[in-house]
Motif scaffolding. Structure first.
Motif: not given
Length: 209
Positions: A75-99
């Motif tokens: 919500r501050f306009g910061e890019l916190i994830l930019d993953r290329v397709k077919y690479s390994k997914p990971c969990l990212v903290m989004m506010e209080e949620l693990k996404v």
């Protein structure tokens, strides 16, 4: 947390996203399809900051292969994830949620296969164009339900309202949400209206088209 799930038409700019943010200033996050942003990531970061809203979806870097990428902008306009397709997914903290995240056909090609996602609160699934057959529609809903049950997490997917796979001329727009037990929160088939989901109560409001 209030989540807005949109099914925009493909466009060179991101006017539909801007309109949704302007019309729904109290939402916490907007989820949109694979590739929707095209190369308008900078503009999207400005909008996230301006409207104090998290953005989750996909964009394209046309000079790269694969060109499609998944992103999360806080919500501050910061890019916190930019993953290329077919690479390994990971969990990212989004506010209080693990996404966690799956990009389009990763659902079928590689799924998640990562026990870390047992800790996910939400898995997002940005999809490109709609389904090219009834069989594919059912297959993707079935696979998404399996993931929700396996990882005991809510999963949300959404495609563009238009476009067809491989120029087949066939497109069944899709959006869906299953809860952590695999129960259907909503399934939209050939129904491209924007939806507002309260992630805590699982109440869904159909807003407009």
């Amino acid at each position: 947390m209030k989540l807005l799930i949109m099914q925009p038409n493909l466009e060179k700019q991101i006017a539909q996203l801007e309109a949704e943010l302007k019309n729904n200033p109290d939402v916490d996050a907007v989820i949109f399809p694979e590739g929707y942003l095209n190369e308008n990531v900078g503009k999207a970061c400005e909008l996230a900051s301006k409207y104090n809203t998290v953005l989750i979806g996909g964009h394209r870097r046309l000079q790269e292969s694969p060109k499609d990428r998944i992103l999360i902008i806080n919500r501050f306009g910061e890019l916190i994830l930019d993953r290329v397709k077919y690479s390994k997914p990971c969990l990212v903290m989004m506010e209080e949620l693990k996404v966690g995240h799956i990009l389009c056909d990763e659902l079928i090609v590689q799924a998640i296969n990562d026990e870390d996602h047992s800790k996910a609160d939400l898995i997002v699934h940005p999809i490109g164009v709609g389904m090219f057959s009834e069989e594919q529609f059912q297959q993707w809903i079935t696979e998404a339900t399996k993931i929700a049950i396996k990882y005991k997490t809510m999963i949300i997917g959404t495609s563009h309202a238009d476009g067809s796979y491989g120029d087949t001329g066939i497109s069944i727009p899709i959006a869906y949400c299953m809860d952590e037990t695999g129960e259907v929160v909503f399934i939209a088939k050939n129904d491209v209206r924007t939806r507002l989901l309260n992630a805590e109560t699982k109440e869904v409001s159909v807003l407009h088209r």
